[in-house]
Enzyme design. Structure first.
Site, PDB file in Angstrom:
ATOM      1  N   HIS A  31       0.597   5.391   1.048  1.00 25.66           N
ATOM      2  CA  HIS A  31       0.003   6.321   2.009  1.00 25.66           C
ATOM      3  C   HIS A  31       0.140   7.663   1.016  1.00 25.66           C
ATOM      4  O   HIS A  31       0.967   8.094   0.555  1.00 25.66           O
ATOM      5  CB  HIS A  31       0.909   6.476   3.217  1.00 25.66           C
ATOM      6  CG  HIS A  31       0.842   5.425   4.090  1.00 25.66           C
ATOM      7  ND1 HIS A  31       0.062   5.279   5.044  1.00 25.66           N
ATOM      8  CD2 HIS A  31       1.644   4.417   3.931  1.00 25.66           C
ATOM      9  CE1 HIS A  31       0.246   4.062   5.790  1.00 25.66           C
ATOM     10  NE2 HIS A  31       1.194   3.815   5.277  1.00 25.66           N
TER      11      HIS A  31
ATOM     12  N   HIS B 282       0.862  -1.097  -0.160  1.00 28.25           N
ATOM     13  CA  HIS B 282      -0.070   0.083   0.008  1.00 28.25           C
ATOM     14  C   HIS B 282       0.781   1.331  -0.067  1.00 28.25           C
ATOM     15  O   HIS B 282       2.147   1.333   0.524  1.00 28.25           O
ATOM     16  CB  HIS B 282      -0.839   0.129   1.166  1.00 28.25           C
ATOM     17  CG  HIS B 282      -0.226  -0.242   2.661  1.00 28.25           C
ATOM     18  ND1 HIS B 282       0.060  -1.300   3.043  1.00 28.25           N
ATOM     19  CD2 HIS B 282       0.238   0.810   3.497  1.00 28.25           C
ATOM     20  CE1 HIS B 282       0.592  -1.330   4.090  1.00 28.25           C
ATOM     21  NE2 HIS B 282       0.563   0.049   4.520  1.00 28.25           N
TER      22      HIS B 282
HETATM   23  P1  AMP Z   1       1.901   0.396   7.401  1.00 26.22           P
HETATM   24  O1  AMP Z   1       1.679  -1.059   7.182  1.00 26.22           O
HETATM   25  O2  AMP Z   1       2.854   0.723   8.529  1.00 26.22           O
HETATM   26  O3  AMP Z   1       2.177   1.495   6.043  1.00 26.22           O
HETATM   27  O4  AMP Z   1       0.548   0.750   7.770  1.00 26.22           O
HETATM   28  C1  AMP Z   1      -0.513   0.442   7.680  1.00 26.22           C
HETATM   29  C2  AMP Z   1      -1.787   1.454   7.578  1.00 26.22           C
HETATM   30  O5  AMP Z   1      -3.032   0.737   7.537  1.00 26.22           O
HETATM   31  C3  AMP Z   1      -1.901   2.486   9.038  1.00 26.22           C
HETATM   32  O6  AMP Z   1      -1.594   3.848   8.586  1.00 26.22           O
HETATM   33  C4  AMP Z   1      -3.242   2.089   9.524  1.00 26.22           C
HETATM   34  O7  AMP Z   1      -3.793   3.176   9.971  1.00 26.22           O
HETATM   35  C5  AMP Z   1      -3.907   1.530   8.129  1.00 26.22           C
HETATM   36  N1  AMP Z   1      -5.089   0.682   8.503  1.00 26.22           N
HETATM   37  C6  AMP Z   1      -4.899  -0.603   9.532  1.00 26.22           C
HETATM   38  N2  AMP Z   1      -6.202  -1.125   9.228  1.00 26.22           N
HETATM   39  C7  AMP Z   1      -6.954  -0.324   8.446  1.00 26.22           C
HETATM   40  C8  AMP Z   1      -8.308  -0.386   7.990  1.00 26.22           C
HETATM   41  N3  AMP Z   1      -9.009  -1.525   8.296  1.00 26.22           N
HETATM   42  N4  AMP Z   1      -8.693   0.404   7.125  1.00 26.22           N
HETATM   43  C9  AMP Z   1      -8.146   1.363   6.675  1.00 26.22           C
HETATM   44  N5  AMP Z   1      -6.533   1.622   7.080  1.00 26.22           N
HETATM   45  C10 AMP Z   1      -6.007   0.963   7.957  1.00 26.22           C
END
Ligand code: AMP
Length: 149
Positions: free
Chosen positions: A113, A111
């Site tokens: 951001h 993903h």
């Molecule tokens: P990272 O893997 O560290 O890049 O971060 C994962 C991101 O996913 C974090 O910013 C979380 O806030 C976000 N996140 C986790 N669960 C969900 C969800 N169910 N829906 C949307 N965002 C999510």
């Protein structure tokens, strides 16, 4: 002298939370979808309008993704980033992507951001706290409107 061992990466886990979103098993505030990608609001935003873009093809991160999937992801990141910047009248954007726990990754489906930025406003902490779902729904509406959807 022998070559250093290849670092191994764990296999893709189809039960990660973004795979569940893709299968419709858990809800998300979706802002954009096409055949190869999906964009939705981050539930723990580091700034108003924090949006995530994911490929639909399974990949743990940047290193195991197929180039065609990465190309589709990049195109959607640019499209959504333009809309996010417009929707939040941002001065700029921070775009980032983490790989593996040592790189800061916590959800193991690739993903990207996108966080709108305003002069003098710091980024909030990563995974700092859950946002009000009604607020996120409103932000998603704004981005969809900016996308012309
Ligand atoms: P990272 O893997 O560290 O890049 O971060 C994962 C991101 O996913 C974090 O910013 C979380 O806030 C976000 N996140 C986790 N669960 C969900 C969800 N169910 N829906 C949307 N965002 C999510």
């Amino acid at each position: 002298m022998s070559a250093p061992a290849e670092p191994t990466m764990p296999a893709y886990d189809p039960n990660n939370i973004f795979a569940k979103i893709l299968r419709g098993e858990i809800p998300a505030h979706t802002v954009y979808e096409d055949a190869e990608t999906l964009a939705f609001m981050d539930v723990m935003p580091q700034g108003e309008g924090h949006t995530l873009v994911i490929p639909k093809a399974p990949a743990r991160g940047l290193l195991d993704a197929e180039p065609a999937s990465l190309a589709a992801l990049a195109a959607t990141v640019q499209r959504v980033a333009r809309a996010v910047k417009a929707a939040f009248a941002a001065d700029g954007l921070t775009v980032f992507q983490y790989n593996e726990p040592a790189g800061g990754q916590t959800v193991f489906h690739l993903h990207v951001h996108i966080v709108p930025r305003h002069e003098g406003v710091p980024l909030r902490r990563h995974e700092g706290g859950m946002a009000d779902p009604a607020l996120l729904a409103g932000h998603a509406d704004r981005i969809r409107a900016a996308l012309g959807a």
